[in-house]
Design an enzyme around this catalytic site. Sequence first.
Site, PDB file in Angstrom:
ATOM      1  N   ASP A 131      41.682  21.281  22.558  1.00  0.00           N
ATOM      2  CA  ASP A 131      40.384  21.076  21.905  1.00  0.00           C
ATOM      3  C   ASP A 131      39.286  21.662  22.789  1.00  0.00           C
ATOM      4  O   ASP A 131      38.293  21.007  23.114  1.00  0.00           O
ATOM      5  CB  ASP A 131      40.157  19.582  21.667  1.00  0.00           C
ATOM      6  CG  ASP A 131      38.991  19.302  20.722  1.00  0.00           C
ATOM      7  OD1 ASP A 131      38.704  20.156  19.870  1.00  0.00           O
ATOM      8  OD2 ASP A 131      38.385  18.226  20.838  1.00  0.00           O
TER       9      ASP A 131
ATOM     10  N   ASP B  99      38.527  15.923  28.821  1.00  0.00           N
ATOM     11  CA  ASP B  99      39.109  15.410  27.583  1.00  0.00           C
ATOM     12  C   ASP B  99      40.340  16.197  27.121  1.00  0.00           C
ATOM     13  O   ASP B  99      40.264  17.061  26.250  1.00  0.00           O
ATOM     14  CB  ASP B  99      38.066  15.390  26.467  1.00  0.00           C
ATOM     15  CG  ASP B  99      38.534  14.543  25.281  1.00  0.00           C
ATOM     16  OD1 ASP B  99      39.641  13.973  25.351  1.00  0.00           O
ATOM     17  OD2 ASP B  99      37.805  14.479  24.278  1.00  0.00           O
TER      18      ASP B  99
END
Length: 328
Positions: free
Chosen positions: A201, A217
Amino acid sequence: MNDKAFTFQTLHPDTIMDALFEQGIRVDSGLTPLNSYENRVYQFQDEDRRRFVVKFYRPERWSAEQIQEEHQFALDLQHDDVPVAAPLEFNNHTLLSHQGFFYAVFPSVGGRQFEADNLDQMEWVGRYLGRLHQTGHKQRFQFRPTMGIQEYLIVPRQILETCTLIPAAQKATFLQTTDALIDAVNAQWHNRFTSLRLHGDCHAGNILWRDGPLFVDLDDARNGPAIQDLWMLLNGDKAEQRMQMETIIEAYEEFSEFNTDELGLIEPLRAMRLVYYLAWLIRRWDDPAFPANFPWLAEEDYWYRQKQIFTEQIRVLQEPPLQLTPMY
């Protein structure tokens, strides 16, 4: 599925404080919630004025083995001097649990926002993505999934079909457009790539700038094509995107070879993300945070706009893929 756990209704501030106290951390400030819908993430300061971030994973999304693979990937990257936010160890464990919740503690890392229109910064990111993928190539995830049509299109299509949020008058044509988009992706998708561990991502919001990039993340880390970690950095018109991709790849190839066949997967991956994201919102609708933050999902105009977006993406998929400037 346990709806109360799924929606974090049993995760109270006292629960978080107790979980941290079990690891010898005394919270000396409030718990400041950070922007995360999938998990619950809080920043805090301990009694020694050290700053941390604690992340409570959404129950029943990832297994313990899958979260541990995420953590090990972060630690592998850290070992290889790739700037990444990695979890801290407590008694040789990074994955912790309390009252049925998995959680992890990270050092609090600050930084400026990555400037997606800055080619110098883009070059740095390309260079470190090459290093990130150098580590990613060393082994594959065994428990985390591999990107593909089934997870990103077929399963989401089934969710859309049973969704009660889509207005009845629009549902048939919306699903027809979704099917046409899936067909267009299938026509362009190929497997001429080596699957590796990915960030998964890697958009501008997951990169901080601290005299260089810092990746944060890894919650969506999985196996897949290298281009998945590159294409979301692109912005602007076709000419700008071509320049950005050339900048990224030139820097990337200082550490990892790039397969140009993967350029043809950019628009299929964009289409997959559109459908997957929409199904993700529907999956999470029972979480009170989602109706509160995405109220437009229950509005007719939203679904009309989504149909237009899908239709436009079908058109884009029929165009020639992004090509790099020939080198002579």
